[in-house]
Enzyme design. Sequence first.
Site, mmCIF file in Angstrom:
data_model
loop_
_atom_site.group_PDB
_atom_site.id
_atom_site.type_symbol
_atom_site.label_atom_id
_atom_site.label_comp_id
_atom_site.label_asym_id
_atom_site.label_seq_id
_atom_site.Cartn_x
_atom_site.Cartn_y
_atom_site.Cartn_z
ATOM 1 N N CYS A 48 0.875 -1.175 0.000
ATOM 2 C CA CYS A 48 0.000 0.000 0.000
ATOM 3 C C CYS A 48 0.916 1.230 0.000
ATOM 4 C CB CYS A 48 -0.859 -0.055 1.257
ATOM 5 S SG CYS A 48 -1.819 1.410 1.624
ATOM 6 N N HIS A 49 0.415 2.368 -0.488
ATOM 7 C CA HIS A 49 1.231 3.592 -0.517
ATOM 8 C C HIS A 49 1.802 3.960 0.847
ATOM 9 C CE1 HIS A 49 -0.362 4.786 -4.573
ATOM 10 N NE2 HIS A 49 0.918 5.054 -4.646
ATOM 11 N N THR A 50 1.018 3.676 1.893
ATOM 12 C CA THR A 50 1.462 4.059 3.236
ATOM 13 C C THR A 50 2.781 3.365 3.608
ATOM 14 O OG1 THR A 50 -0.855 4.307 3.776
ATOM 15 C CG2 THR A 50 0.667 4.294 5.619
ATOM 16 N N HIS A 70 1.128 -3.796 6.020
ATOM 17 C CA HIS A 70 -0.114 -3.741 6.809
ATOM 18 C C HIS A 70 -1.337 -4.261 6.088
ATOM 19 C CE1 HIS A 70 -0.034 -0.010 4.549
ATOM 20 N NE2 HIS A 70 -1.341 0.070 4.710
ATOM 21 N N GLU A 71 -1.212 -4.574 4.781
ATOM 22 C CA GLU A 71 -2.352 -5.200 4.093
ATOM 23 C C GLU A 71 -2.008 -6.672 3.973
ATOM 24 O OE1 GLU A 71 -4.135 -1.928 0.946
ATOM 25 O OE2 GLU A 71 -3.595 -3.898 0.227
ATOM 26 N N CYS A 100 -10.875 -1.889 20.321
ATOM 27 C CA CYS A 100 -10.702 -2.551 21.621
ATOM 28 C C CYS A 100 -12.047 -3.037 22.165
ATOM 29 C CB CYS A 100 -10.004 -1.616 22.609
ATOM 30 S SG CYS A 100 -11.078 -0.311 23.269
ATOM 31 N N CYS A 103 -13.598 1.247 24.663
ATOM 32 C CA CYS A 103 -13.484 2.702 24.835
ATOM 33 C C CYS A 103 -14.753 3.400 24.328
ATOM 34 C CB CYS A 103 -12.246 3.220 24.105
ATOM 35 S SG CYS A 103 -12.412 3.197 22.311
ATOM 36 N N CYS A 106 -15.258 2.940 20.575
ATOM 37 C CA CYS A 106 -15.712 1.593 20.193
ATOM 38 C C CYS A 106 -17.169 1.383 20.602
ATOM 39 C CB CYS A 106 -14.816 0.525 20.806
ATOM 40 S SG CYS A 106 -13.200 0.449 19.994
ATOM 41 N N CYS A 114 -10.902 4.137 17.631
ATOM 42 C CA CYS A 114 -10.577 3.550 18.945
ATOM 43 C C CYS A 114 -9.480 4.336 19.676
ATOM 44 C CB CYS A 114 -10.137 2.110 18.730
ATOM 45 S SG CYS A 114 -9.592 1.280 20.232
ATOM 46 N N CYS A 178 -6.898 -2.790 4.035
ATOM 47 C CA CYS A 178 -6.613 -1.347 4.144
ATOM 48 C C CYS A 178 -7.273 -0.532 3.038
ATOM 49 C CB CYS A 178 -5.106 -1.085 4.197
ATOM 50 S SG CYS A 178 -4.689 0.664 4.126
ATOM 51 N N ARG A 373 -2.777 -3.128 -7.185
ATOM 52 C CA ARG A 373 -2.261 -3.862 -6.036
ATOM 53 C C ARG A 373 -1.362 -5.003 -6.481
ATOM 54 N NH1 ARG A 373 -2.617 -0.268 -3.201
ATOM 55 N NH2 ARG A 373 -3.660 -0.084 -1.173
HETATM 56 ZN ZN LIG Z 1 -2.731 0.965 3.513
HETATM 57 ZN ZN LIG Z 2 -11.565 1.170 21.459
#
Ligand SMILES: [Zn+2]
Ligand SMILES: [Zn+2]
Length: 380
Positions: A48-50, A70-71, A100, A103, A106, A114, A178, A373
Amino acid sequence: MSSTQGQTIRCKAAVAWEAGKPLVIEEVEVAPPQKMEVRVKILFTSLCHTDVYFWEAKGQNPVFPRILGHEAGGVVESVGEGVTDLQPGDHVLPVFTGECKECDHCKSEESNMCDLLRINTDRGVMIHDQTSRFSINGKPIFHFVGTSTFSEYTVIHVGCLAKINPLAPLDKVCVLSCGISTGLGATLNVAKPKKGSSVAVFGLGAVGLAAAEGARIAGASRIIGVDLNANRFELAKKFGVTEFVNPKDYKKPVQEVIAEMTNGGVDRSVECTGHIDAMISAFECVHDGWGVAVLVGVPHKDAVFKTSPLNLLNERTLKGTFFGNYKPRSDIPSVVEQYMNKELEVEKFITHEVPFSEINKAFDLMLKGEGIRCIIRMDA
Ligand SMILES: [Zn+2]
Ligand SMILES: [Zn+2]
């Protein structure tokens, strides 16, 4: 119970030692999961670009050495103390932001931000004990957004894992963890176009094309793609985009061009570039009386959004969204089901595949702007 439970696992990971330098496949040690953590065997990951932004680390805090990614899609290997909703063998998608379930965010039906597990790009350690689970010869290697999926095994907080249908092909649905969900949710959950309506999508990268896919699913009759790169237009047709506007082809502002095309403005717009001028255009191109504009792209930190308040008083709505307003654990499993029910088309987002040993090729493709992708197969 797996034979590796409670043990340190030695496996391969792609380590980013320095900003902008090719990743190096190294043998790393992955410690067992601690309280509320899960160790996952990653089978497929995508770029992913991130990942690229934080690998380049231009304008970001450099956190190295680090395992990016992260993907992804994977299978639970073992769980730490306190984890009750996942067990070894479960199929999961890691998500860079978490849920979570305790919180205020959430508990709110309206938020997915979150407090405990919201994305934190500067943190390179686990929140339980502020240390890393990855090491090479005793030297810690930092995590990335709580996921670090460029490793055969990784440790993730249980709140950042969506448990999905085990029949879903992980080499396809991994992309839902993502970018694709971000664009899709921006349209389906936030813009909410009605059947037969018009939608403008600014930026035809992975997120923008997913926003267009959301408009197609919602039954929009006109989907106007806006991009400075005309090469993207042919590909975008597959995603239901019916018309194209290249702002470079006009002397007047693109919001005026769109207003003329649509008898006063589009019903909905989704902005996926993060460029401030595009954000303003995306807002000003929606119809007065009912138009809704949704901002998805992340702007430069010094950007200022400037428009006449009359544009709001004339009953245009401006909204922003993070991860398509999806709660990772509660909602992502149903996005996978949309794919399983053939409502959502995922294959068309996947344009390349490389073996893990050639992960740097995925970076080259993204830097050249080729494809959407690239899937990275961990077993090859
Ligand atoms: Zn991403
Ligand atoms: Zn939370």
